[in-house]
Scaffold this motif. Structure first.
Motif, PDB file in Angstrom:
ATOM      1  N   GLN A  22       0.828  -1.188   0.000  1.00  9.96           N
ATOM      2  CA  GLN A  22       0.000   0.000   0.000  1.00  9.96           C
ATOM      3  C   GLN A  22       0.874   1.255   0.000  1.00  9.96           C
ATOM      4  OE1 GLN A  22      -3.422   0.188  -0.209  1.00  9.96           O
ATOM      5  NE2 GLN A  22      -3.209  -2.007  -0.658  1.00  9.96           N
ATOM      6  N   LEU A  23       0.459   2.227  -0.812  1.00 16.49           N
ATOM      7  CA  LEU A  23       1.162   3.496  -0.882  1.00 16.49           C
ATOM      8  C   LEU A  23       0.282   4.548  -0.213  1.00 16.49           C
ATOM      9  CD1 LEU A  23       3.767   4.801  -2.023  1.00 16.49           C
ATOM     10  CD2 LEU A  23       2.503   5.307  -4.112  1.00 16.49           C
ATOM     11  N   PRO A  25      -1.773   7.677   0.746  1.00 24.18           N
ATOM     12  CA  PRO A  25      -2.351   8.688  -0.161  1.00 24.18           C
ATOM     13  C   PRO A  25      -1.541   9.980  -0.225  1.00 24.18           C
ATOM     14  CG  PRO A  25      -4.069   7.654   1.150  1.00 24.18           C
ATOM     15  CD  PRO A  25      -2.763   7.160   1.704  1.00 24.18           C
ATOM     16  N   LEU A  28       1.448   9.343  -2.321  1.00 29.48           N
ATOM     17  CA  LEU A  28       1.032   9.212  -3.716  1.00 29.48           C
ATOM     18  C   LEU A  28       0.812  10.576  -4.348  1.00 29.48           C
ATOM     19  CD1 LEU A  28      -0.091   7.487  -6.122  1.00 29.48           C
ATOM     20  CD2 LEU A  28      -2.316   7.650  -5.021  1.00 29.48           C
ATOM     21  N   GLN A  29       0.111  11.451  -3.653  1.00 31.13           N
ATOM     22  CA  GLN A  29      -0.178  12.779  -4.190  1.00 31.13           C
ATOM     23  C   GLN A  29       1.103  13.603  -4.339  1.00 31.13           C
ATOM     24  OE1 GLN A  29      -3.000  13.910  -5.426  1.00 31.13           O
ATOM     25  NE2 GLN A  29      -4.123  12.015  -4.930  1.00 31.13           N
ATOM     26  N   ALA A  71      -2.119  11.394 -10.661  1.00 24.38           N
ATOM     27  CA  ALA A  71      -2.099  10.546  -9.465  1.00 24.38           C
ATOM     28  C   ALA A  71      -2.660   9.164  -9.772  1.00 24.38           C
ATOM     29  CB  ALA A  71      -2.887  11.205  -8.339  1.00 24.38           C
ATOM     30  N   ALA A  75      -0.576   5.664  -9.456  1.00 29.11           N
ATOM     31  CA  ALA A  75      -1.053   4.536  -8.648  1.00 29.11           C
ATOM     32  C   ALA A  75      -1.143   3.272  -9.493  1.00 29.11           C
ATOM     33  CB  ALA A  75      -2.415   4.872  -8.040  1.00 29.11           C
ATOM     34  N   PHE A  78       2.446   2.033 -10.174  1.00 28.23           N
ATOM     35  CA  PHE A  78       3.036   1.415  -8.976  1.00 28.23           C
ATOM     36  C   PHE A  78       2.512  -0.007  -8.789  1.00 28.23           C
ATOM     37  CE2 PHE A  78       2.763   0.674  -4.327  1.00 28.23           C
ATOM     38  CZ  PHE A  78       4.121   0.646  -4.042  1.00 28.23           C
ATOM     39  N   GLU A  79       1.216  -0.181  -8.933  1.00 26.51           N
ATOM     40  CA  GLU A  79       0.625  -1.514  -8.766  1.00 26.51           C
ATOM     41  C   GLU A  79       1.098  -2.463  -9.865  1.00 26.51           C
ATOM     42  OE1 GLU A  79      -3.801  -3.629  -8.531  1.00 26.51           O
ATOM     43  OE2 GLU A  79      -3.609  -1.437  -8.562  1.00 26.51           O
TER      44      GLU A  79
END
Length: 618
Positions: A22-23, A25, A28-29, A71, A75, A78-79
């Motif tokens: 998990q990143l 939030p 991530l932003q 964003a 995401a 990244f996944e």
């Protein structure tokens, strides 16, 4: 059955074990707002807020909303990096090496799968990127699509100067993808309106050398950049991500030069090259921006075949140039008694000139056995009697010319009416503008606006020219190019009762130009004109006419003496005689004095004089 399901179960278990962590939030932003991530996605601020990507291709994005949401795309990327390594070349790490490298560095990702990427590895190893050169093929007057010039990148291997040849390097080019055979007018319109997709292409540099300096006879300027091997590699990784990915292509802003500036911002994070080009990205201006950013290490110059031919022919007398033509047409003239009577050193120059002329004439044409045989015989003669090494004078650097946008402020009188005039030209250069960095006799003006304020605070639109292009390339004994011009827009012309009318027009012409002196051009063109004028009975009226004059490069600047005439089908005859001198006050400042006398069947002659200050800036 169990034997068949076992591989699927193992693959699913592997996927679970290597699921993306998990990143947060906030993290991530923060990453999605980083300039480098925005550069990788080619994002810009939307006109109404938010983001939009210049990339016009869904294949580039992993997220459904990736084109508008940096964003969401981050995401999804990244996944995707944690997908099973068994995907091989189809793995997102193989598809997006630049994204992968950056996210691994930013997030210290040491638990990523390690897919094999043989396709990318082989491609990267073949190019072997080590250093980067910005290449500027200079403007080519007789091609509307080439009159601004062009830019591309060359990717060199290590020790290219000592152990190899740049011809073995690769050229990286961005351009409009054109299917079919659009004519020049359709090409210009679709290029302006975004009618073509834009694509990056990587090809051997020798092919580009042939295309520009041979087929189109364009000088090449090579600017070696001080990018490191790591920075060049980073640039190339992103190029891999852009294979067959389409962008919108617009001739004046989202063009070859703008896209390459984006790549340089990826190669060296922190550069802010594209911010200076919100409206137009003219190649010479972008080269100037690269120089101002301190990226240029060395500049090399490659003259075109045409320039080399003219340089070789320059010391030859008229009779000797006649021999150049004869030998190029029939190499058997080498045995002519009159030719053999010439001094040996003169024959060496003539034979080299004839060979260059023959090669010039063959540019772009299919191989002709007869022409090849003549070339071979001339080469044999050159080997027996070698000429001195050809020295071509290096022109002024194109980026050292004046800036491309122009503000104009003038005062003058039209008969007994005084006026002030205010003007703006978005691009680029006319026959009288400061000449350094431009060829004499070249003009390309885009979006020229002129407003006048007469006494009594009477304002009027004097001119709105969409485009005005002139190519006055001189003819000589060896080369005989056509001169031509085309223009269209709105302008004021004499009307009934002495009034001026704002009319729509489209005109063009063709003819010849001649070098009357070292810095003096004479030209004569036959012209045609279509005009929409409310004083005429017809909605659209044609005219035939002429345009001729003298263009003189003098110590103060440029002087133009010009006579023009239009003879309309309805009997209206319109003529104009003008004289203008530009005084070059500085690199980006000029003072222009002009006088004109206009004649019309419907009004008495009108005299106009004006003094105009011109400031060139971007």
């Amino acid at each position: 059955m169990l034997r068949r399901l076992l591989p699927l179960l193992l693959c699913g278990l592997c996927t679970v074990l290597q699921a993306a962590p998990q990143l947060a939030p906030a993290r991530l932003q923060a990453l999605a707002a980083e300039p480098f991530w925005l550069a990788l996605g080619h994002y810009e601020r939307g006109k109404l807020g938010g983001w939009r990507s210049y990339v016009d291709d869904d294949e580039f994005f992993l997220a459904a909303s990736g084109a508008e949401d940096p964003a969401a795309e981050l995401a999804a990327t990244f996944e995707a990096l944690y997908r099973p390594a068994a995907l091989g070349d189809r793995h997102p790490q193989c598809r997006y090496p630049a994204r992968t490298r950056w996210l691994r560095e930013q997030l210290a990702l040491d638990d990523l799968p390690a897919p094999a990427c043989p396709e990318f590895a082989a491609w990267y190893a073949d190019i072997a990127p080590h250093s980067t050169v910005l290449v500027f093929p200079a403007a080519y007057l007789n091609s509307p699509s080439s009159m601004f010039g062009h830019t591309l990148l060359r990717v060199d291997q290590a020790d290219i100067d000592r152990q190899g040849s740049p011809l073995l390097s690769y050229a990286l080019n961005f351009g409009a993808y054109i299917e079919g055979m659009d004519n020049s007018i359709l090409y210009a319109w679709k290029g302006l309106m975004g009618g073509y997709p834009g694509l990056f292409a990587l090809m051997p540099y020798r092919e580009k050398i042939g295309e520009y300096s041979r087929l189109e006879n364009r000088d090449l300027w090579e600017y070696r950049l001080n990018l490191t091997a790591v920075e060049t590699g980073r640039l190339l990784e992103h190029v891999w991500e852009l294979r067959q990915i389409q962008f919108d292509y617009f001739f004046f802003d989202e063009n070859c030069s703008y896209r390459l500036l984006e790549l340089l911002e990826i190669a060296r994070p922190g550069l802010q090259l594209t911010e200076d080009f919100p409206l137009t990205a003219i190649p010479a201006d972008t080269v100037r921006a690269v120089k101002n950013a301190g990226l240029i290490e060395r500049i090399d110059y490659r003259p075109s075949r045409e320039r080399e031919l003219l340089a070789r022919a320059a010391p030859l007398e008229a009779a000797e140039q006649g021999w150049v033509q004869r030998l190029a047409a029939d190499s058997r003239a080498l045995q002519d008694a009159g030719y053999q009577a010439l001094p040996t050193e003169r024959r060496a120059l003539i034979e080299d000139g004839a060979y260059r002329l023959l090669r010039y004439q063959a540019s772009g044409a299919e191989r002709d056995p007869a022409s090849a045989a003549r070339s071979y015989r001339l080469l044999q003669a050159i080997n027996r009697n070698p000429p001195p090494r050809l020295e071509v004078e290096r022109p002024i650097l194109p980026e050292d010319g004046h800036q491309s946008r122009t503000w104009q402020l003038g005062v003058g009188s039209r008969d007994d009416r005084a006026f002030a005039e205010y003007g703006l030209r978005m691009a680029y250069h006319d026959l009288l503008d400061n000449l350094d960095g431009f060829p004499l006799g070249a003009q390309i003006e885009i979006a020229q606006l002129r407003l006048r304020q007469y006494q009594g605070n009477h304002w009027q639109l004097q001119q709105l020219e969409l485009a005005g292009i002139r190519s006055l390339t001189p003819r000589n004994r060896l080369l005989k190019p056509w001169s031509w011009q085309v223009a269209g827009g709105l302008e004021r012309v004499p009307g009934e009762g002495g009034e001026e009318r704002l009319v729509g027009h489209l005109n063009g012409g063709a003819g010849g130009s001649w070098q009357l002196g070292e810095e003096l051009l004479g030209f004569a063109l036959a012209t045609v004109r279509l005009e929409q004028n409310r004083d005429f009975a017809a909605w659209l009226s044609p005219a035939a006419g002429f345009d001729g004059g003298l263009l003189w490069r003098n110590r103060a600047g440029n002087l133009l003496l010009e006579a023009q005439g239009d003879y309309f089908h309805n009997g209206e005859v319109r003529r104009r005689l003008s004289l203008a001198q530009q005084l070059e006050l500085g690199d980006n400042l000029g003072l222009r004095l002009s006088a004109a006398r206009e004649f019309s069947q419907w009004a008495p002659p009108v005299n106009e004089v004006q003094l105009q200050l011109r400031w060139y800036y971007y």
